[in-house]
Enzyme design. Structure first.
Site, short mmCIF file in Angstrom:
data_model
loop_
_atom_site.label_atom_id
_atom_site.label_comp_id
_atom_site.label_asym_id
_atom_site.label_seq_id
_atom_site.Cartn_x
_atom_site.Cartn_y
_atom_site.Cartn_z
N GLY A 36 0.83 -1.20 0.00
CA GLY A 36 0.00 0.00 0.00
C GLY A 36 0.87 1.25 0.00
O GLY A 36 2.07 1.19 0.25
N ARG A 118 -14.74 -9.05 19.97
CA ARG A 118 -14.64 -8.26 21.21
C ARG A 118 -15.52 -7.00 21.17
O ARG A 118 -16.19 -6.69 22.15
CB ARG A 118 -13.18 -7.88 21.48
CG ARG A 118 -12.96 -7.15 22.80
CD ARG A 118 -11.49 -6.92 23.11
NE ARG A 118 -10.87 -5.93 22.26
CZ ARG A 118 -10.98 -4.61 22.41
NH1 ARG A 118 -11.73 -4.11 23.38
NH2 ARG A 118 -10.36 -3.78 21.59
N TYR A 157 -1.13 -17.83 -1.14
CA TYR A 157 -2.23 -16.87 -1.26
C TYR A 157 -3.57 -17.61 -1.36
O TYR A 157 -4.50 -17.33 -0.61
CB TYR A 157 -2.01 -16.00 -2.50
CG TYR A 157 -3.01 -14.89 -2.67
CD1 TYR A 157 -3.03 -13.80 -1.79
CD2 TYR A 157 -3.92 -14.89 -3.73
CE1 TYR A 157 -3.95 -12.76 -1.97
CE2 TYR A 157 -4.82 -13.86 -3.90
CZ TYR A 157 -4.84 -12.80 -3.02
OH TYR A 157 -5.74 -11.77 -3.20
N LYS A 161 -6.18 -17.62 1.71
CA LYS A 161 -7.51 -17.00 1.63
C LYS A 161 -8.61 -18.03 1.89
O LYS A 161 -9.65 -17.71 2.47
CB LYS A 161 -7.71 -16.35 0.25
CG LYS A 161 -6.91 -15.06 0.08
CD LYS A 161 -7.49 -13.91 0.90
CE LYS A 161 -6.81 -12.59 0.56
NZ LYS A 161 -7.33 -11.46 1.35
#
Ligand code: UDP
Length: 332
Positions: A36, A118, A157, A161
């Protein structure tokens, strides 16, 4: 709402964040910045500097406890929604450190689900068409269980996933966490990393520079490409849909061979590039095309941006990026 986006500085997530900020939500971003880029968040920062919060963090490392949240964002935020998107998605990137990729998918998703449990947040996992592997059923509906090699270079990957999807369903069954799963097919558009290594970015950058267009194999393998604004809209619609359905394919069913794609891009860029053929990577799926009936039915969603319009907009973006890079090279 208070919304956490893991992997929020990624190219797809940043477009989604533009929508979320535009709707007036407060958006909290966790990103390791491995693939990113913080600059992807600039439009959202400009639009709502007081409602966008960023913390650099690798989701492999715990972030679900109140103490960690306070360290990252200054408070223990009671999130309403979590878009769990963090994971390198380009084959060259996720294969650099495959063990890290697997840990990102499995441990990262575990951490995100623990947080969702949570604080009582709904969690959307961005899964992938890679769960179908090298498919024997074409096009691929969500009911297809896939044909995945569990020991190959893409397995970190694909299997990561698949395991992440499993964890989501187990948290739903065991702990009542509300989940959504998007299986994202090939996506392209502005804010893709120029060195992403995926086919559309490679071909456009090569065409702009007049370099040879690198078609792997004989170019007969197919993919179906969705423009990023369509995908972001789909993710948003899925998250806010009240029906709990299983995984949903999000992608554009327009299917092209890679050779056709090379020719289209040469034409749209008006490039002098020619095609060169390179070896096909191991386990490269031969075909890929989503069935999107579920998305149409449940989300009233379908892609609206044509390949021509999407590529044209992407070319403008990549021209700027190539120019920036060339200017930088000149000045050093
Ligand atoms: N590909 C290609 N030339 C490139 C990059 C990719 O021919 O420069 C091919 C690749 O072998 C695959 C397809 O384009 O068949 C899509 O590859 P990409 O890496 O974009 O994503 P994938 O769908 O494989 O995850």
């Amino acid at each position: 709402m208070r919304i956490l986006v893991t992997g929020g500085a990624g190219f797809v997530a940043s477009h989604l964040i533009d929508i979320l900020v535009g709707e007036g939500h407060s958006v909290y971003v966790l990103d390791s910045l491995f693939t990113g880029a913080s600059e992807n968040l600039d439009p959202a920062r400009l639009a709502a500097p007081d409602r966008l919060f960023f913390a650099q963090h690798d989701i492999i490392d715990e972030f679900q406890s109140a103490e960690q949240m306070k360290k990252l964002f200054g408070e223990d935020v009671a999130f309403d929604q979590i878009y769990h998107m963090a994971c390198p998605a380009s084959p060259i990137h996720y294969q650099i450190d495959p063990i890290h990729t697997m840990r990102t998918s499995v441990w990262g998703t575990y951490n995100a689900l623990e947080l969702a449990k949570r604080v009582g947040a709904r969690l959307l996992l961005t899964s992938t068409s890679e769960v179908y592997g090298d498919p024997e059923v074409h096009p691929q509906p969500e009911s297809y269980k896939g044909s995945v090699n569990c020991t190959g270079p893409r397995s970190c990957y694909d299997e990561g996933k698949r395991a992440a999807e499993t964890l989501c369903f187990d948290y739903m069954r065991k702990h009542g966490v509300v989940i959504r799963i998007a299986r994202i097919f090939n996506t392209y558009g502005p804010r893709m990393n120029i060195h992403d290594g995926r086919v559309i970015s490679n071909f456009i950058v090569q065409a702009i520079k007049g370099d040879p267009i690198t078609v792997y194999g004989d170019g007969s393998q197919t993919r179906s490409f969705c423009f990023v604004s369509d995908l972001a809209r789909g993710l948003h619609a899925l998250m806010n849909n009240e029906e709990t359905c299983g995984p949903i394919n999000l992608g554009n069913p327009d299917e092209y061979s890679m050779l056709e794609m090379a020719e289209r891009i040469i034409e749209l860029v008006q490039s002098t590039s020619t095609v060169t053929f390179l070896p096909l990577p191991e386990d490269d799926p031969k075909v890929r095309k989503p069935v999107i009936d579920l998305a149409r039915r449940h989300l009233q969603w379908e892609p609206v941006v044509s390949l021509r319009d999407g590529i044209t907009e992407s070319v403008e973006y990549f021209r700027r990026k190539v120019q920036e890079e060339q200017d930088k090279e000149k000045s050093t």
